[in-house]
Motif scaffolding. Structure first.
Motif, PDB file in Angstrom:
ATOM      1  N   LYS A   1      -5.326   3.865   2.280  1.00  0.00           N
ATOM      2  CA  LYS A   1      -5.455   2.734   1.364  1.00  0.00           C
ATOM      3  C   LYS A   1      -5.407   1.407   2.126  1.00  0.00           C
ATOM      4  O   LYS A   1      -6.110   0.469   1.800  1.00  0.00           O
TER       5      LYS A   1
ATOM      6  N   ILE B   1     -11.059  -6.786  -8.258  1.00  0.00           N
ATOM      7  CA  ILE B   1      -9.758  -7.043  -8.873  1.00  0.00           C
ATOM      8  C   ILE B   1      -9.553  -6.100 -10.056  1.00  0.00           C
ATOM      9  O   ILE B   1     -10.488  -5.845 -10.818  1.00  0.00           O
ATOM     10  N   ALA B   2      -8.321  -5.597 -10.209  1.00  0.00           N
ATOM     11  CA  ALA B   2      -7.993  -4.730 -11.339  1.00  0.00           C
ATOM     12  C   ALA B   2      -8.376  -5.446 -12.634  1.00  0.00           C
ATOM     13  O   ALA B   2      -8.114  -6.637 -12.806  1.00  0.00           O
TER      14      ALA B   2
ATOM     15  N   ASP C   1       0.807  -1.227   0.000  1.00  0.00           N
ATOM     16  CA  ASP C   1       0.000   0.000   0.000  1.00  0.00           C
ATOM     17  C   ASP C   1       0.835   1.270   0.000  1.00  0.00           C
ATOM     18  O   ASP C   1       0.295   2.360   0.123  1.00  0.00           O
TER      19      ASP C   1
ATOM     20  N   THR D   1      -8.918  -0.258 -11.938  1.00  0.00           N
ATOM     21  CA  THR D   1      -7.490  -0.225 -12.244  1.00  0.00           C
ATOM     22  C   THR D   1      -6.691  -0.467 -10.966  1.00  0.00           C
ATOM     23  O   THR D   1      -7.273  -0.536  -9.879  1.00  0.00           O
ATOM     24  N   GLN D   2      -5.379  -0.553 -11.097  1.00  0.00           N
ATOM     25  CA  GLN D   2      -4.521  -0.734  -9.915  1.00  0.00           C
ATOM     26  C   GLN D   2      -4.646   0.455  -8.962  1.00  0.00           C
ATOM     27  O   GLN D   2      -4.578   0.297  -7.759  1.00  0.00           O
ATOM     28  N   ASP D   3      -4.821   1.654  -9.518  1.00  0.00           N
ATOM     29  CA  ASP D   3      -4.836   2.872  -8.709  1.00  0.00           C
ATOM     30  C   ASP D   3      -6.221   3.402  -8.422  1.00  0.00           C
ATOM     31  O   ASP D   3      -6.360   4.453  -7.804  1.00  0.00           O
TER      32      ASP D   3
END
Length: 150
Positions: A80, A90-91, A74, A109-111
């Motif tokens: 976060k 999940i991304a 994180d 997304t990941q972010d």
């Protein structure tokens, strides 16, 4: 005469203990009010705490290693880290919602999230952009029942 370890029997008794008993044990073992979580959570945390007090906790080097791994995941971002990983889709997951006859597709997304080619850190911001009003994004996209608590 051989000494019998009372801890396994104490752990087994947690399964059949009434909720009030679990909450009382929580107060004794953690010196705080019990959290408003489900029974299974209380049982597992109580079982860990009973064993920790009886046999000892994690070694300091193990705690440091876990903290380092958490920071890698994180980035040391406390906000976060409070988001439970199993709550976040999940991304790559696509969230689809029809709104006023138009299909709205959001990609995780990941972010954060992406909608109409634009990145967003919050799914609620996307729900607000779609509807023009304040919405809980998790509720808007059907990821959380509006009556439940996160």
């Amino acid at each position: 005469m051989m000494n019998v370890d009372p801890i396994p029997a104490r752990l087994a008794a947690l399964k059949d203990a009434p909720a009030a008993e679990l909450k009382m044990q929580w107060r004794e073992l953690f010196d705080t009010a019990p959290p408003p979580f489900n029974r299974r959570y209380l049982e597992s945390r109580l079982a860990y705490r009973i064993q920790e007090l009886a046999y000892g906790g994690l070694k300091p080097e193990t705690v440091r290693r876990l903290e380092r791994l958490g920071e890698e995941l994180d980035g040391g971002d406390r906000k976060k880290s409070r988001i439970r990983a199993d709550l976040m889709p999940i991304a790559g997951t696509r969230l689809i919602r029809e709104w006023q006859g138009s299909e709205q597709v959001v990609t995780v997304t990941q972010d954060g999230f992406e909608w109409q080619g634009r990145p967003y850190r919050s799914i609620s911001a996307i729900a607000r952009a779609i509807t023009g009003t304040r919405w809980n994004g998790w509720v808007f996209f059907g990821l959380k029942n509006h009556r439940s608590r996160a």
